[in-house]
Write a protein that holds these residues in place. Structure first.
Motif, PDB file in Angstrom:
ATOM      1  N   PHE A   7       0.840  -1.174   0.000  1.00 37.04           N
ATOM      2  CA  PHE A   7       0.000   0.000   0.000  1.00 37.04           C
ATOM      3  C   PHE A   7       0.887   1.240   0.000  1.00 37.04           C
ATOM      4  N   PHE A   9       1.018   5.477  -0.555  1.00 30.15           N
ATOM      5  CA  PHE A   9       0.263   6.725  -0.623  1.00 30.15           C
ATOM      6  C   PHE A   9       0.965   7.639  -1.617  1.00 30.15           C
ATOM      7  N   THR A  13      -3.323   9.145  -5.128  1.00 32.51           N
ATOM      8  CA  THR A  13      -4.195   8.535  -4.131  1.00 32.51           C
ATOM      9  C   THR A  13      -5.204   9.532  -3.597  1.00 32.51           C
ATOM     10  N   TYR A  83      -5.960   3.867  -2.604  1.00 29.73           N
ATOM     11  CA  TYR A  83      -4.895   3.534  -1.662  1.00 29.73           C
ATOM     12  C   TYR A  83      -4.693   2.017  -1.550  1.00 29.73           C
ATOM     13  N   ARG A  86      -4.701   0.277  -5.731  1.00 33.42           N
ATOM     14  CA  ARG A  86      -4.191   1.183  -6.762  1.00 33.42           C
ATOM     15  C   ARG A  86      -3.973   0.518  -8.116  1.00 33.42           C
TER      16      ARG A  86
END
Length: 243
Positions: A7, A9, A13, A83, A86
């Motif tokens: 994950f 950011f 996002t 997030y 993606r």
């Protein structure tokens, strides 16, 4: 030592969710500023012209209350999508937008269906069921978070209010479930730690080279290696079990 997290950011996002919210507010502002109405661009079931609403209806809202009610859920749920998922986020949005609008056109009442509610139901449905299928604690937690925040949405997939497009809500819900099944295997894996990864592969192990993929012995002990019969049996005849 932890490996990189699945994950990430990024600018997109949060940038894309902000863009989506800005677009629906700009469209509403343009209607008010220039005293025009784009309602005719909504989904109109049974009419060929009404198919254009598949693309345009999510950006059109009847009044400020309708717009405000859709703003926060759209931002939060699209943020979660970009997030946690993606790599497939755009596929979910584009396919989901088309499928939700088309299904609304098929099952909807002969009326004008507008608003981003169908997309909100799509995102809530996808995030919930995808998280459950993943069995990864972060995504399961996300699923319960979606239920906690937007569990009340389930009531509006039934015709409880004639002024609400429950057909659009139901279409988004169904589309989200279907997409969570289609992309069931596209799940971010939990991060691995250094102590979980072996320092060598089977190909690097001189003993493991003497077994094929089915565990059958395929090569005799090299002549230059002196090994007792007992050691030979232990090393070559008993392949270690792998978890």
């Amino acid at each position: 030592m932890k490996a990189s997290s699945p994950f990430v950011f990024t600018t997109g996002t949060i940038g894309y969710p902000i863009l989506f919210v800005m677009l629906i507010w700009i469209v509403f502002w343009a209607e008010v500023r220039f005293n025009v109405s784009f309602n005719s661009f909504g989904v109109r079931p049974g009419e060929i012209k009404g198919l254009r609403g598949i693309l345009f209806s999510p950006f059109i809202h009847s009044d400020i209350k309708h717009l405000f009610n859709n703003t926060i859920p759209l931002f939060v749920l699209s943020l979660a999508l970009f997030y946690f998922y993606r790599p497939i986020s755009w596929k979910i949005l584009i396919i989901g937008l088309l499928a939700t609008g088309l299904l609304t056109w098929v099952i909807g009442r002969p009326s004008n269906h507008i608003g981003a509610s169908g997309i909100i139901y799509l995102l809530a449905s996808f995030l919930f069921f995808k998280g459950i299928f993943s069995k990864f604690y972060r995504l399961v937690a996300l699923s319960f978070g979606v239920v906690f925040l937007y569990g009340g949405l389930i009531w509006y997939v039934a015709p409880v209010d004639p002024s609400i497009s429950w057909e659009g809500h139901l279409s988004g819900l169904i589309t989200g479930i279907v997409l969570s099944l289609i992309f069931r295997n596209n799940i971010a894996q939990p991060p691995k730690y250094a102590w979980q990864e072996p320092d060598y592969s089977e190909e690097d192990d001189p003993f493991m080279r003497h077994f094929d993929e089915n565990g059958n012995f395929i090569e005799s002990l090299p002549e230059e290696e002196e090994t007792s019969e007992t050691e030979y049996h232990y090393i070559y005849k008993e392949k270690p079990d792998k978890d």
